[in-house]
Design an enzyme around this catalytic site. Structure first.
Site, short mmCIF file in Angstrom:
data_model
loop_
_atom_site.label_atom_id
_atom_site.label_comp_id
_atom_site.label_asym_id
_atom_site.label_seq_id
_atom_site.Cartn_x
_atom_site.Cartn_y
_atom_site.Cartn_z
N LYS A 93 0.87 -1.19 0.00
CA LYS A 93 0.00 0.00 0.00
C LYS A 93 0.89 1.22 0.00
O LYS A 93 1.95 1.21 0.63
CB LYS A 93 -0.84 0.03 1.28
CG LYS A 93 -2.10 -0.79 1.21
CD LYS A 93 -2.98 -0.46 2.41
CE LYS A 93 -3.21 -1.72 3.21
NZ LYS A 93 -3.66 -1.63 4.54
N GLY A 134 -10.90 -1.39 16.19
CA GLY A 134 -11.16 -1.75 14.79
C GLY A 134 -11.25 -3.26 14.71
O GLY A 134 -11.65 -3.91 15.69
N GLY A 187 -8.68 -5.14 14.61
CA GLY A 187 -7.77 -5.34 15.73
C GLY A 187 -7.99 -4.17 16.68
O GLY A 187 -8.15 -3.05 16.21
N ARG A 242 -9.57 -12.16 17.14
CA ARG A 242 -8.58 -12.54 18.17
C ARG A 242 -9.27 -12.65 19.53
O ARG A 242 -10.11 -11.82 19.86
CB ARG A 242 -7.45 -11.51 18.26
CG ARG A 242 -6.56 -11.44 17.04
CD ARG A 242 -5.32 -10.60 17.34
NE ARG A 242 -4.59 -10.29 16.13
CZ ARG A 242 -4.49 -9.07 15.61
NH1 ARG A 242 -5.05 -8.03 16.21
NH2 ARG A 242 -3.81 -8.87 14.50
N ASP A 291 -17.52 -8.55 11.88
CA ASP A 291 -17.83 -7.16 11.54
C ASP A 291 -18.94 -6.62 12.46
O ASP A 291 -20.01 -7.22 12.55
CB ASP A 291 -18.26 -7.07 10.07
CG ASP A 291 -18.33 -5.62 9.60
OD1 ASP A 291 -19.08 -4.83 10.21
OD2 ASP A 291 -17.63 -5.30 8.62
N PHE A 292 -18.67 -5.50 13.11
CA PHE A 292 -19.60 -4.98 14.11
C PHE A 292 -20.93 -4.55 13.51
O PHE A 292 -21.93 -4.51 14.22
CB PHE A 292 -18.94 -3.86 14.92
CG PHE A 292 -18.11 -4.39 16.05
CD1 PHE A 292 -17.03 -5.24 15.78
CD2 PHE A 292 -18.40 -4.09 17.37
CE1 PHE A 292 -16.27 -5.77 16.81
CE2 PHE A 292 -17.64 -4.62 18.41
CZ PHE A 292 -16.58 -5.46 18.12
N GLY A 331 -11.99 1.81 12.99
CA GLY A 331 -13.29 1.65 12.33
C GLY A 331 -14.47 1.69 13.28
O GLY A 331 -15.49 2.33 13.01
N GLU A 374 -14.41 5.18 15.52
CA GLU A 374 -14.81 6.37 14.76
C GLU A 374 -16.27 6.33 14.34
O GLU A 374 -16.89 7.37 14.12
CB GLU A 374 -13.93 6.51 13.50
CG GLU A 374 -12.48 6.82 13.82
CD GLU A 374 -11.55 6.68 12.62
OE1 GLU A 374 -12.00 6.85 11.48
OE2 GLU A 374 -10.36 6.38 12.83
N ASN A 375 -16.81 5.10 14.19
CA ASN A 375 -18.13 4.97 13.54
C ASN A 375 -19.25 4.41 14.38
O ASN A 375 -20.38 4.31 13.89
CB ASN A 375 -18.00 4.07 12.30
CG ASN A 375 -17.17 4.73 11.23
OD1 ASN A 375 -17.51 5.80 10.76
ND2 ASN A 375 -16.06 4.10 10.87
N GLU A 404 -2.31 7.05 10.16
CA GLU A 404 -0.98 6.48 10.36
C GLU A 404 0.00 6.93 9.28
O GLU A 404 1.17 7.18 9.55
CB GLU A 404 -1.07 4.96 10.43
CG GLU A 404 -1.89 4.54 11.65
CD GLU A 404 -2.21 3.06 11.70
OE1 GLU A 404 -1.34 2.30 12.11
OE2 GLU A 404 -3.32 2.67 11.33
#
Ligand code: ADP
Length: 398
Positions: free
Chosen positions: A14, A210, A212, A241, A283-284, A331, A334-335, A384
């Site tokens: 990336k 997030g 992680g 995890r 996924d939340f 993620g 923030e959301n 980051e």
């Protein structure tokens, strides 16, 4: 001045090109399936259509060459010459106990990154490939390593030591390192600046939630505690995890299922967390929908996640002797107004109060506590790449 940021994975790379005059992203992209059939490069310039090319990338060197070719292409490029890139900043997972800060890369630095292969077996070899690819394709351009472990190196021995025979620390450097370091360093630093916290009142807790997740406690920018350990497996319940478990759980599963320790560790890293508890998803957004529809295990997974965040934030407030600001990032951080509200709701006993209206915000830097709250609470999106770019500018002295 322009800085290229590289985040090299084992089969991906990336990148972002950042103009340091205004800290804006000029171009960014992703090379996928490096070393695998069907390599693909996606290149994005803000406001323009994405450019996608499928060309062989047997190694990271071909990937970097394709990136540079796109950046200077007369049709889609943003630079007239590659010499406009003043320096390259690399995200490196593990600097071991040698590097407490980012550093300008030379042969010694590469040796240490190599020596840390056993501590970061998935990431460090790939990170080094990214560095060597840039050295080969852009000779003479300075490269800087920004380590994910640097921030955690601020911890004192009483926080980073494991209470196991001392030789494992002395001989093998087994200790808590902490991860998401670039995010915690960026968000805690930005929190101090944005909240204009005066010296002596800079006790900051960052909840990076997030896929992680980790939490850090810092005082005046120095890490006092952080929830991940020797690896990112320690700490909170995460997407896949487990977070903290009694090591005897590993022994039990090894003996019961007749599988190896490595297989159990893969299970704890990739098949556990809220995914395993809910049986629905990591996924939340899926968990919220399932819990809403009455799925009790999805509700339990969400409750466990919040419980572990609250437990950790509470412990860190005690360790810091109070808290001046708490920032949510990542993620989920923030959301998800619901997760933030549940965590901060538990801190009401100490006078931390959420502004319910402001908490509806998503993904934008926002103060979400009330004026009379005893600590300020923020949504503070992490960046980051920008942190790496600032470190690179400082160290490459360009
Ligand atoms: P990574 O650790 O891979 O960088 P991110 O920080 O991108 O992960 O976070 C991904 C997580 O953020 C996912 O679990 C996703 O469900 C969660 N997420 C993203 N948007 C929302 C949302 N609107 N509500 C709740 N969770 C969200």
């Amino acid at each position: 001045m322009k800085i290229l940021i590289i985040n090299a994975g084992s089969s991906s790379l990336k990148y972002q090109l950042i103009d340091m005059e205004n800290e804006a992203v000029i171009a960014k992209g992703l090379c996928e399936r490096i070393g695998i059939e069907g390599s693909k490069h996606t290149y994005k310039v803000p406001g323009k259509e994405d450019f996608v090319e499928e060309k062989p990338m047997p190694t990271h060197q071909e990937a970097v060459s394709l990136v540079l070719a796109a950046l200077v292409s007369p049709e889609i490029g943003v630079l007239s010459d590659i010499s406009e890139v003043s320096a390259v900043g690399h995200r490196v997972l593990h600097g071991g106990s040698t590097y407490t800060e980012s550093i300008l890369i030379n042969e010694d630095v590469k040796r240490v990154i190599r020596e840390c292969f056993d501590l970061g077996p998935l990431h460090n070899p790939a990170n080094l490939m990214g560095i060597e690819a840039c050295e080969a394709v852009m000779p003479g351009t300075p490269n800087v390593a920004v380590f994910d472990t640097s921030f955690g190196m601020g911890m004192e021995p009483k926080a980073y030591m494991y209470a196991i025979p001392y030789k494992y620390y002395e001989e093998n450097k087994l200790r808590r390192y902490g991860f998401h370091g670039t995010s915690h360093a960026y968000v805690s630093g930005e929190t101090i600046a944005y909240a204009n916290l005066p010296e002596g009142n800079r006790r900051v807790i960052v909840c990076h939630l997030g896929n992680g997740s980790s939490i850090s406690a810092s005082d005046n920018g120095r890490c006092v505690e952080t929830s991940m350990g020797l690896t990112p497996l320690e700490g909170l319940v995460m997407g896949t995890r487990s977070g903290d478990v009694d090591p005897t759980v590993v022994q039990y599963i090894v003996n019961h299922d007749h599988i190896s320790v490595d297989e159990v560790l893969t299970m704890l890293n990739k098949k556990s967390g809220v995914l395993a508890v809910s049986g629905v998803s990591s996924d939340f957004r899926d968990l919220d929908a399932a819990a809403e529809a009455g799925n009790e295990r999805a509700r339990l997974a969400l409750d466990m996640f919040v419980h572990h965040v609250v437990k950790t934030v509470g412990a860190y407030i005690a360790v810091l002797g109070g808290v001046d600001a708490i920032s949510f990032t990542g993620g989920i951080g923030e959301n998800s107004p619901a997760i933030r509200a549940q965590v901060i709701g538990q801190l009401g006993f100490m006078g931390v109060k959420l502004d319910a209206e402001a908490n509806k915000t998503r993904g934008k830097r926002t103060l979400i506590s009330t004026p009379d709250s005893t600590a300020r609470v923020y949504i503070l999106p992490t960046n980051e790449e920008l942190f790496i770019a600032r470190e690179t500018k400082r160290l490459a002295n360009v």
